[in-house]
Motif scaffolding. Structure first.
Motif, PDB file in Angstrom:
ATOM      1  N   TYR A 191     -12.560  -1.339  88.195  1.00  0.00           N
ATOM      2  CA  TYR A 191     -12.914  -1.010  87.604  1.00  0.00           C
ATOM      3  C   TYR A 191     -12.557  -0.048  86.118  1.00  0.00           C
ATOM      4  O   TYR A 191     -10.915  -0.683  85.861  1.00  0.00           O
ATOM      5  CB  TYR A 191     -11.943   0.565  88.347  1.00  0.00           C
ATOM      6  CG  TYR A 191     -12.415   2.870  88.119  1.00  0.00           C
ATOM      7  CD1 TYR A 191     -13.684   2.776  87.630  1.00  0.00           C
ATOM      8  CD2 TYR A 191     -11.474   3.898  87.602  1.00  0.00           C
ATOM      9  CE1 TYR A 191     -14.147   4.076  86.742  1.00  0.00           C
ATOM     10  CE2 TYR A 191     -11.771   4.183  87.580  1.00  0.00           C
ATOM     11  CZ  TYR A 191     -13.012   4.778  86.918  1.00  0.00           C
ATOM     12  OH  TYR A 191     -13.321   5.903  86.461  1.00  0.00           O
ATOM     13  N   ARG A 196     -18.132   0.945  87.013  1.00  0.00           N
ATOM     14  CA  ARG A 196     -17.875   2.110  86.998  1.00  0.00           C
ATOM     15  C   ARG A 196     -18.831   2.185  88.021  1.00  0.00           C
ATOM     16  O   ARG A 196     -18.624   3.588  88.820  1.00  0.00           O
ATOM     17  CB  ARG A 196     -18.060   3.012  86.505  1.00  0.00           C
ATOM     18  CG  ARG A 196     -17.414   3.067  84.854  1.00  0.00           C
ATOM     19  CD  ARG A 196     -17.922   3.947  83.966  1.00  0.00           C
ATOM     20  NE  ARG A 196     -17.652   5.661  84.282  1.00  0.00           N
ATOM     21  CZ  ARG A 196     -17.592   6.518  83.620  1.00  0.00           C
ATOM     22  NH1 ARG A 196     -18.082   6.441  81.922  1.00  0.00           N
ATOM     23  NH2 ARG A 196     -17.247   7.975  84.054  1.00  0.00           N
ATOM     24  N   GLU A 199     -17.208   4.677  91.442  1.00  0.00           N
ATOM     25  CA  GLU A 199     -18.081   6.200  91.272  1.00  0.00           C
ATOM     26  C   GLU A 199     -17.962   7.028  92.234  1.00  0.00           C
ATOM     27  O   GLU A 199     -18.780   7.697  92.588  1.00  0.00           O
ATOM     28  CB  GLU A 199     -18.172   6.445  89.681  1.00  0.00           C
ATOM     29  CG  GLU A 199     -16.670   6.319  88.615  1.00  0.00           C
ATOM     30  CD  GLU A 199     -17.189   7.026  87.511  1.00  0.00           C
ATOM     31  OE1 GLU A 199     -18.164   7.012  87.081  1.00  0.00           O
ATOM     32  OE2 GLU A 199     -16.395   6.052  86.453  1.00  0.00           O
ATOM     33  N   ILE A 203     -14.604   6.208  95.371  1.00  0.00           N
ATOM     34  CA  ILE A 203     -13.882   7.012  95.170  1.00  0.00           C
ATOM     35  C   ILE A 203     -13.703   8.356  95.707  1.00  0.00           C
ATOM     36  O   ILE A 203     -12.870   9.096  96.110  1.00  0.00           O
ATOM     37  CB  ILE A 203     -13.601   6.770  93.148  1.00  0.00           C
ATOM     38  CG1 ILE A 203     -13.274   6.301  91.761  1.00  0.00           C
ATOM     39  CG2 ILE A 203     -13.345   8.898  92.959  1.00  0.00           C
ATOM     40  CD1 ILE A 203     -13.355   6.586  90.759  1.00  0.00           C
ATOM     41  N   ASN A 277      -7.990   9.372  85.177  1.00  0.00           N
ATOM     42  CA  ASN A 277      -8.459   9.752  87.094  1.00  0.00           C
ATOM     43  C   ASN A 277      -7.518  10.457  87.730  1.00  0.00           C
ATOM     44  O   ASN A 277      -6.235   9.155  88.532  1.00  0.00           O
ATOM     45  CB  ASN A 277      -9.134   8.762  87.062  1.00  0.00           C
ATOM     46  CG  ASN A 277      -9.803   8.382  88.287  1.00  0.00           C
ATOM     47  OD1 ASN A 277      -9.985  10.058  89.285  1.00  0.00           O
ATOM     48  ND2 ASN A 277     -11.478   8.273  88.456  1.00  0.00           N
ATOM     49  N   GLU A 322     -20.980  11.091  91.853  1.00  0.00           N
ATOM     50  CA  GLU A 322     -20.565  10.237  93.223  1.00  0.00           C
ATOM     51  C   GLU A 322     -22.470  10.102  93.669  1.00  0.00           C
ATOM     52  O   GLU A 322     -23.613  11.307  93.235  1.00  0.00           O
ATOM     53  CB  GLU A 322     -19.632  11.206  94.349  1.00  0.00           C
ATOM     54  CG  GLU A 322     -18.275  11.193  93.110  1.00  0.00           C
ATOM     55  CD  GLU A 322     -17.461  12.030  93.565  1.00  0.00           C
ATOM     56  OE1 GLU A 322     -18.006  12.985  94.401  1.00  0.00           O
ATOM     57  OE2 GLU A 322     -16.472  11.778  93.069  1.00  0.00           O
TER      58      GLU A 322
END
Length: 329
Positions: A191, A196, A199, A203, A277, A322
């Protein structure tokens, strides 16, 4: 130093973790000792390694295996009081020899690999024992049975994962719950601003289950470390890195210009972005020198404004949010 809990556990770890993958391969023992001394003096209490670190990670080149753990063990042996000052994490999964059972996550290999790591680390327990990759050929009942046994014997305390998909994390947790276990405390994933994908589903899964995220490769194998400036200064990049530079040059130019406007080094900005984050427990810093470690620690105090975060998103766009909204409605 800033500290936080490892996921939903009561364990407190530093928000910068010392990554030791370079120990033994790119950093000799003397230099590794200096880096660990500096880390401990700076308040870093989270040391991360793996049984396979220290040499070429290939089953037919096993001579380098275990060197990183050996170096940490030798450092701990110099002053046994250091052991109680650090949270020691290592990993299991990678091939440690060419035999058919010298790899992956069978109960047989987990037990033997753990005992071998303990010998190399010169300690009687591992604080965080991480599965280095998913092994879908081994049932979760077998994996958790092996981990339970190690916990009962006092050889490990917490269990973590690395490189798991979102549904692997969910499956692991559901099986652990059926056995009345805590399950996973953390997940190590690739990450950074250039990578990414997590995500989308990883996550969200971690947030749902209260599992801490420990990003690896936070500066993208050097891409986010000011690589254009280094080339200007005469430092040569590897051929693989050069190909990435050419592919991403417009973004890299915009990124390094933004970092210059912020009067910050690119590596520090990359680490600070991850630390913003709330799912991120700690970011792994894998320095090759004491100076690199000292520089990375500056990320702890760098607060990025909403405007800067938006600019970073524009330069390095993620997957769009997401799942499923990133690709559906």
């Amino acid at each position: 130093m800033q500290y936080t809990h490892l996921g939903r556990t009561g364990l407190t770890v530093s928000r910068i973790a010392l990554g030791t993958m370079n120990f033994g391969e790119l950093v000799d023992e003397a230099a590794s000792f200096k880096i660990m001394d500096e880390a401990l003096d700076a308040g870093i209490n989270f040391f991360d390694t793996a049984d396979v670190y220290g040499g070429p990670q290939s089953p037919d080149m096993a001579k380098g295996y275990g060197i990183s753990e050996d170096i940490i063990g030798n450092w701990l042996d110099q002053d046994p009081s250091r052991r109680d000052k650090i949270i020691l994490a290592t990993k299991v999964y990678q091939p440690m020899d060419t035999g058919p059972n010298e790899k992956y996550l069978s109960a047989y290999h987990i037990r033997r690999a753990c005992e071998a790591s303990l010998r190399r680390l010169k300690t009687d327990h591992i604080d965080l024992y991480q599965m280095h990759h998913i092994d879908r050929a081994t049932p979760w009942e077998e994996i958790w049975q092996a981990m339970e046994q190690l916990i009962r014997e006092g050889k490990i305390t917490y269990v973590g994962s690395s490189n798991f998909a979102g549904w692997d994390i969910a499956t692991a947790q559901c099986t652990a719950a059926s056995r009345h276990l805590l399950g996973l405390a953390s997940e190590q994933s690739l990450y950074n601003l250039t990578q990414r994908t997590v995500e989308l589903e990883v996550i969200p899964a971690l947030r749902h289950f209260g599992i801490g995220l420990i990003p690896w490769s936070p500066i993208g194998m050097g891409l986010l470390g000011g690589v254009l400036g280094e080339i200007t200064e005469g430092r040569r990049a590897t051929s693989a890195l050069q190909r990435q530079i050419q592919k991403l040059r417009p973004q890299l130019e915009a990124y390094e210009a933004l970092c210059q406007d912020l009067a910050q080094t690119p590596a520090v900005v990359a680490l600070a972005w991850l630390l913003h984050n709330p799912v991120v427990t700690a970011v792994i810093s894998g320095p090759r020198t004491v100076q690199q470690l000292q520089q990375n620690l500056q990320a702890l105090t760098l607060k990025l404004s909403d405007e800067t975060l938006a600019k970073l998103d524009a330069i390095w766009p993620g997957p769009g949010g997401e799942a499923p909204k990133a690709y559906a409605w």
